[in-house]
Design a protein around this motif. Structure first.
Motif, PDB file in Angstrom:
ATOM      1  N   SER A  82     -15.703 -59.494 -67.191  1.00  0.00           N
ATOM      2  CA  SER A  82     -16.802 -58.752 -66.584  1.00  0.00           C
ATOM      3  C   SER A  82     -17.131 -57.535 -67.449  1.00  0.00           C
ATOM      4  O   SER A  82     -16.249 -56.787 -67.859  1.00  0.00           O
ATOM      5  CB  SER A  82     -16.398 -58.307 -65.181  1.00  0.00           C
ATOM      6  OG  SER A  82     -17.436 -57.579 -64.588  1.00  0.00           O
ATOM      7  N   GLY A  83     -18.415 -57.373 -67.745  1.00  0.00           N
ATOM      8  CA  GLY A  83     -18.858 -56.245 -68.556  1.00  0.00           C
ATOM      9  C   GLY A  83     -18.834 -56.498 -70.054  1.00  0.00           C
ATOM     10  O   GLY A  83     -19.272 -55.654 -70.825  1.00  0.00           O
ATOM     11  N   GLU A 108     -23.422 -65.111 -65.922  1.00  0.00           N
ATOM     12  CA  GLU A 108     -23.795 -63.917 -65.166  1.00  0.00           C
ATOM     13  C   GLU A 108     -23.025 -63.829 -63.852  1.00  0.00           C
ATOM     14  O   GLU A 108     -22.733 -62.734 -63.379  1.00  0.00           O
ATOM     15  CB  GLU A 108     -25.303 -63.891 -64.942  1.00  0.00           C
ATOM     16  CG  GLU A 108     -26.052 -63.588 -66.230  1.00  0.00           C
ATOM     17  CD  GLU A 108     -27.548 -63.753 -66.140  1.00  0.00           C
ATOM     18  OE1 GLU A 108     -28.040 -64.365 -65.165  1.00  0.00           O
ATOM     19  OE2 GLU A 108     -28.231 -63.286 -67.060  1.00  0.00           O
ATOM     20  N   ARG A 109     -22.664 -64.966 -63.264  1.00  0.00           N
ATOM     21  CA  ARG A 109     -21.818 -64.952 -62.067  1.00  0.00           C
ATOM     22  C   ARG A 109     -20.452 -64.347 -62.367  1.00  0.00           C
ATOM     23  O   ARG A 109     -19.810 -63.776 -61.490  1.00  0.00           O
ATOM     24  CB  ARG A 109     -21.628 -66.367 -61.525  1.00  0.00           C
ATOM     25  CG  ARG A 109     -22.589 -66.705 -60.441  1.00  0.00           C
ATOM     26  CD  ARG A 109     -22.234 -68.032 -59.795  1.00  0.00           C
ATOM     27  NE  ARG A 109     -23.435 -68.805 -59.760  1.00  0.00           N
ATOM     28  CZ  ARG A 109     -23.746 -69.851 -60.508  1.00  0.00           C
ATOM     29  NH1 ARG A 109     -22.917 -70.351 -61.322  1.00  0.00           N
ATOM     30  NH2 ARG A 109     -24.885 -70.441 -60.429  1.00  0.00           N
ATOM     31  N   GLN A 110     -20.009 -64.478 -63.611  1.00  0.00           N
ATOM     32  CA  GLN A 110     -18.723 -63.915 -64.010  1.00  0.00           C
ATOM     33  C   GLN A 110     -18.829 -62.427 -64.335  1.00  0.00           C
ATOM     34  O   GLN A 110     -17.833 -61.780 -64.624  1.00  0.00           O
ATOM     35  CB  GLN A 110     -18.164 -64.661 -65.229  1.00  0.00           C
ATOM     36  CG  GLN A 110     -17.937 -66.136 -65.002  1.00  0.00           C
ATOM     37  CD  GLN A 110     -16.961 -66.411 -63.888  1.00  0.00           C
ATOM     38  OE1 GLN A 110     -15.963 -65.709 -63.741  1.00  0.00           O
ATOM     39  NE2 GLN A 110     -17.243 -67.411 -63.076  1.00  0.00           N
ATOM     40  N   GLY A 111     -20.052 -61.888 -64.343  1.00  0.00           N
ATOM     41  CA  GLY A 111     -20.255 -60.458 -64.543  1.00  0.00           C
ATOM     42  C   GLY A 111     -20.416 -60.025 -65.986  1.00  0.00           C
ATOM     43  O   GLY A 111     -20.333 -58.842 -66.286  1.00  0.00           O
TER      44      GLY A 111
END
Length: 136
Positions: A82-83, A108-111
């Motif tokens: 994420s990030g 994008e679901r994983q961030g």
């Protein structure tokens, strides 16, 4: 800077060839440490320590635009991503843009922060893309 190119290439070796060409292109523009990971063989690899991650995969069949299970499972188990800044790619095929859209949605679901994406048609194009990626 540490960069990981993670790919899943079940049906053909095009995605693997593009991963290696992307790596060569990145080497031309930076002195980053580049690791190339075959998701199908190294499913337990952790990506937490990388600054930039490139994901690539190919479709399972001609008409399907669903992600293969090994790719989805890898994303769920690859550590804290994420990030992270990422780039996504696939090879050219029927409905490849829709398939790429599904890859981006899963990422994008994983961030992750998806910086760019591409449908790649040749090793030469992959090398040019790698040399022009904004890695900062």
């Amino acid at each position: 800077m540490r960069i990981c190119i993670a790919y899943s290439s079940l049906k053909s070796n095009k995605v693997e060839n593009y991963a290696r060409a992307l790596g060569k292109g990145i080497e031309e523009q930076s002195n980053a440490v580049i690791d190339i990971v075959d998701i199908d063989k190294e499913s337990e690899k952790r990506l937490t320590g990388y600054n930039y991650i490139i994901f690539g995969t190919s479709k399972n069949s001609l008409f399907s635009v669903k992600l293969n299970k090994s790719f989805s499972n890898f994303l769920k188990n690859c550590g804290h991503i994420s990030g992270k800044h990422t780039f996504a790619y696939t090879n050219k095929s029927f409905r490849s843009h829709k398939f790429l859209s599904n890859i981006m949605s899963e990422l994008e679901r994983q961030g992750v922060l998806l910086k760019s994406s591409a449908v790649i048609t040749s090793k030469e194009q992959a090398k040019v893309i790698g040399s022009k990626l904004h890695l900062k």
